[in-house]
Motif scaffolding. Sequence first.
Motif, PDB file in Angstrom:
ATOM      1  N   ARG A 285       0.832  -0.793   0.403  1.00 40.07           N
ATOM      2  CA  ARG A 285       0.014   0.053  -0.178  1.00 40.07           C
ATOM      3  C   ARG A 285       0.705   1.255   0.407  1.00 40.07           C
ATOM      4  NH1 ARG A 285      -2.679   1.246   4.184  1.00 40.07           N
ATOM      5  NH2 ARG A 285      -4.469   1.731   3.457  1.00 40.07           N
ATOM      6  N   PRO A 286       0.847   1.244  -1.376  1.00 39.45           N
ATOM      7  CA  PRO A 286       2.386   2.459  -1.329  1.00 39.45           C
ATOM      8  C   PRO A 286       1.891   3.796  -0.891  1.00 39.45           C
ATOM      9  CG  PRO A 286       1.416   2.371  -3.038  1.00 39.45           C
ATOM     10  CD  PRO A 286       1.048   0.676  -2.184  1.00 39.45           C
ATOM     11  N   ARG A 287       2.188   4.878  -0.310  1.00 36.66           N
ATOM     12  CA  ARG A 287       1.706   6.590  -0.124  1.00 36.66           C
ATOM     13  C   ARG A 287       2.747   7.014  -1.264  1.00 36.66           C
ATOM     14  NH1 ARG A 287      -0.271   7.651   4.612  1.00 36.66           N
ATOM     15  NH2 ARG A 287      -0.608   9.769   3.793  1.00 36.66           N
ATOM     16  N   CYS A 288       1.936   8.791  -1.380  1.00 30.35           N
ATOM     17  CA  CYS A 288       2.480   9.217  -2.287  1.00 30.35           C
ATOM     18  C   CYS A 288       2.753  10.327  -1.909  1.00 30.35           C
ATOM     19  CB  CYS A 288       0.900  10.000  -3.518  1.00 30.35           C
ATOM     20  SG  CYS A 288       0.298   8.189  -4.377  1.00 30.35           S
ATOM     21  N   LEU A 289       3.274  11.502  -2.843  1.00 30.86           N
ATOM     22  CA  LEU A 289       4.248  12.566  -2.153  1.00 30.86           C
ATOM     23  C   LEU A 289       4.774  12.643  -0.947  1.00 30.86           C
ATOM     24  CD1 LEU A 289       1.032  15.226  -3.085  1.00 30.86           C
ATOM     25  CD2 LEU A 289       2.932  14.478  -4.214  1.00 30.86           C
ATOM     26  N   VAL A 290       5.583  12.004  -0.958  1.00 34.15           N
ATOM     27  CA  VAL A 290       6.322  12.151  -0.193  1.00 34.15           C
ATOM     28  C   VAL A 290       7.892  11.716  -0.524  1.00 34.15           C
ATOM     29  CG1 VAL A 290       8.107  10.377   1.896  1.00 34.15           C
ATOM     30  CG2 VAL A 290       5.502  10.198   1.715  1.00 34.15           C
ATOM     31  N   ASP A 291       9.275  12.855  -0.089  1.00 32.97           N
ATOM     32  CA  ASP A 291      10.330  13.022  -0.500  1.00 32.97           C
ATOM     33  C   ASP A 291      11.089  11.816  -0.348  1.00 32.97           C
ATOM     34  OD1 ASP A 291      13.313  13.443  -1.197  1.00 32.97           O
ATOM     35  OD2 ASP A 291      13.313  15.459   0.487  1.00 32.97           O
ATOM     36  N   VAL A 292      11.446  11.274  -1.687  1.00 36.56           N
ATOM     37  CA  VAL A 292      12.303  10.446  -1.669  1.00 36.56           C
ATOM     38  C   VAL A 292      13.285  10.542  -2.639  1.00 36.56           C
ATOM     39  CG1 VAL A 292      10.454   8.542  -1.480  1.00 36.56           C
ATOM     40  CG2 VAL A 292      10.783   8.999  -3.727  1.00 36.56           C
ATOM     41  N   SER A 293      14.197  11.491  -2.308  1.00 34.81           N
ATOM     42  CA  SER A 293      15.191  11.715  -4.029  1.00 34.81           C
ATOM     43  C   SER A 293      16.191  11.917  -3.019  1.00 34.81           C
ATOM     44  CB  SER A 293      14.806  13.357  -3.897  1.00 34.81           C
ATOM     45  OG  SER A 293      15.315  13.906  -2.106  1.00 34.81           O
ATOM     46  N   ARG A 294      16.029  10.779  -1.409  1.00 35.16           N
ATOM     47  CA  ARG A 294      17.425   9.866  -1.095  1.00 35.16           C
ATOM     48  C   ARG A 294      16.922   9.274  -0.056  1.00 35.16           C
ATOM     49  NH1 ARG A 294      21.934  13.417   1.729  1.00 35.16           N
ATOM     50  NH2 ARG A 294      22.662  11.574   1.627  1.00 35.16           N
ATOM     51  N   CYS A 295      16.941   7.542  -0.924  1.00 35.75           N
ATOM     52  CA  CYS A 295      16.321   6.755   0.510  1.00 35.75           C
ATOM     53  C   CYS A 295      17.776   5.998   0.908  1.00 35.75           C
ATOM     54  CB  CYS A 295      16.018   5.351  -0.486  1.00 35.75           C
ATOM     55  SG  CYS A 295      14.302   5.896  -1.336  1.00 35.75           S
ATOM     56  N   ASP A 296      17.557   5.590   2.155  1.00 38.95           N
ATOM     57  CA  ASP A 296      18.698   4.677   2.812  1.00 38.95           C
ATOM     58  C   ASP A 296      17.551   3.888   3.399  1.00 38.95           C
ATOM     59  OD1 ASP A 296      20.755   3.960   4.073  1.00 38.95           O
ATOM     60  OD2 ASP A 296      20.112   5.498   6.159  1.00 38.95           O
ATOM     61  N   PRO A 297      18.556   2.546   3.333  1.00 38.83           N
ATOM     62  CA  PRO A 297      18.771   0.762   3.018  1.00 38.83           C
ATOM     63  C   PRO A 297      19.188   0.452   4.024  1.00 38.83           C
ATOM     64  CG  PRO A 297      19.535   1.354   1.362  1.00 38.83           C
ATOM     65  CD  PRO A 297      19.512   2.694   1.572  1.00 38.83           C
TER      66      PRO A 297
ATOM     67  N   PRO B 206      11.952   6.286   2.667  1.00 41.61           N
ATOM     68  CA  PRO B 206      13.038   6.696   2.757  1.00 41.61           C
ATOM     69  C   PRO B 206      13.922   5.952   3.559  1.00 41.61           C
ATOM     70  CG  PRO B 206      11.906   8.610   3.466  1.00 41.61           C
ATOM     71  CD  PRO B 206      10.712   8.149   2.741  1.00 41.61           C
ATOM     72  N   THR B 207      13.142   5.710   4.646  1.00 42.31           N
ATOM     73  CA  THR B 207      14.418   4.901   5.478  1.00 42.31           C
ATOM     74  C   THR B 207      13.651   3.479   5.961  1.00 42.31           C
ATOM     75  OG1 THR B 207      13.219   5.932   7.585  1.00 42.31           O
ATOM     76  CG2 THR B 207      15.123   7.618   5.967  1.00 42.31           C
ATOM     77  N   VAL B 208      14.023   2.836   6.165  1.00 45.08           N
ATOM     78  CA  VAL B 208      13.785   1.338   7.081  1.00 45.08           C
ATOM     79  C   VAL B 208      12.747   1.869   8.183  1.00 45.08           C
ATOM     80  CG1 VAL B 208      14.109  -0.843   7.941  1.00 45.08           C
ATOM     81  CG2 VAL B 208      15.608  -0.123   6.347  1.00 45.08           C
ATOM     82  N   ALA B 209      12.373   2.981   9.066  1.00 47.50           N
ATOM     83  CA  ALA B 209      11.852   2.959   9.743  1.00 47.50           C
ATOM     84  C   ALA B 209      10.195   3.280   9.307  1.00 47.50           C
ATOM     85  CB  ALA B 209      12.127   4.083  10.927  1.00 47.50           C
ATOM     86  N   ASP B 210       9.906   3.528   7.940  1.00 47.95           N
ATOM     87  CA  ASP B 210       9.407   4.360   7.812  1.00 47.95           C
ATOM     88  C   ASP B 210       8.122   2.716   7.156  1.00 47.95           C
ATOM     89  OD1 ASP B 210       9.485   6.854   7.882  1.00 47.95           O
ATOM     90  OD2 ASP B 210      11.225   6.884   6.271  1.00 47.95           O
ATOM     91  N   PHE B 211       8.803   1.879   7.125  1.00 42.34           N
ATOM     92  CA  PHE B 211       7.783   0.670   6.523  1.00 42.34           C
ATOM     93  C   PHE B 211       6.934   0.367   7.921  1.00 42.34           C
ATOM     94  CE2 PHE B 211      10.692  -0.002   3.072  1.00 42.34           C
ATOM     95  CZ  PHE B 211      10.547  -0.246   2.302  1.00 42.34           C
ATOM     96  N   ALA B 212       5.693   0.691   7.952  1.00 43.07           N
ATOM     97  CA  ALA B 212       5.037  -0.308   8.823  1.00 43.07           C
ATOM     98  C   ALA B 212       3.748  -1.043   8.485  1.00 43.07           C
ATOM     99  CB  ALA B 212       3.973   1.550   9.555  1.00 43.07           C
TER     100      ALA B 212
END
Length: 361
Positions: free
Chosen positions: A45-57, A343-349
Amino acid sequence: MTLRTYEAAAKGRLPGPVWDFLAGGSGTESMLTAGREALDRIRLRPRCLVDVSRCDPGTELLGARLAAPLGIAPMAYHRLADPEGEVATARAAGEAGALLTVSMFASRTLEDIAAAASGPLWLQLYWLKRRDLLADLVHRAEAAGFRALVLTVDAPRVASRPRDAANGFAVPAGIRAVNLSPEVMAASHGSRDGESAIARHSMEQFDASITWDDLAWLRELTSLPLVLKGVLTAEDAELAVKHGVSGLIVSNHGGRQLDFATSAPECLPEIVAAVDGRCQVVLDGGIRHGADIAKALCMGADAVLTGRPALWGLAHSGAEGVAGVLRLLIDEFEEVMALMGAPTVADFAPSGVALPTCCRT
């Protein structure tokens, strides 16, 4: 390259009985696809209009920094796939910034593997009847810089695996579990028609009498964190926490132990709920795409392990092949992060997945 490309190449290069040993499952082999099918039923379930210009896995697992929440599951005898064996796998895992879990039945010494590694190492153990051998492995692992011990708890004995029995499979001459004495491993090399030497060896050497109380002996040997691999129920997860473990690997042993069990992805939510943040949780089972990492994180896992694909890469082109497999999964995961708005691992919920009934707590 795709994982299917690596798989096809490995199957073409390995002798038939070796391929069957690596690829086969127990009983009816129903569990070989159960984890994959469970993951496929989960939708993102993706979310939109999030700053993902830099993603840190990047993430941390038991205090070790990883380039992504990804590691290699414990598998025996990597020299079946490549002459360098676990040394090549360790180099590749370090290059990718991934965890390597080394089997007690590794075909290279713990010290050689550690010397080749630039990333974190965990040592996997089966509980042998010879506790002195277990103690020796634990002390050697600690001295070599391993970061944790992984006790496999779903294998009081090796389950019947029809392919191995049909092939009379035994570990080939010239390849052995070099970290254990030859006399202890002798049964694994004796080929008999219609019988698996691997199963015969487990009946001879594995201690099927251990209970939760025995964990205290293992913990007293070392300061290394203890992780249990093969937990599939909330009840056992709760007991594990009560007995002071630092982590759980939710795993159905690659489909090689209890046939018709609940698959690891289906069990993950109830185990995460049971431990309630009191220890770390890792998913092992059917990981074949970067999206699977995202699904596991949304369900509460801290990381995932992949098994057979690493050996496919090893058989394909040694360390370069293993690194290629890991890079592929990490690249896919980074793309999913961007497209998920995470953009970060912590953002997965939990809100990031739509779970089928089978995966709900």
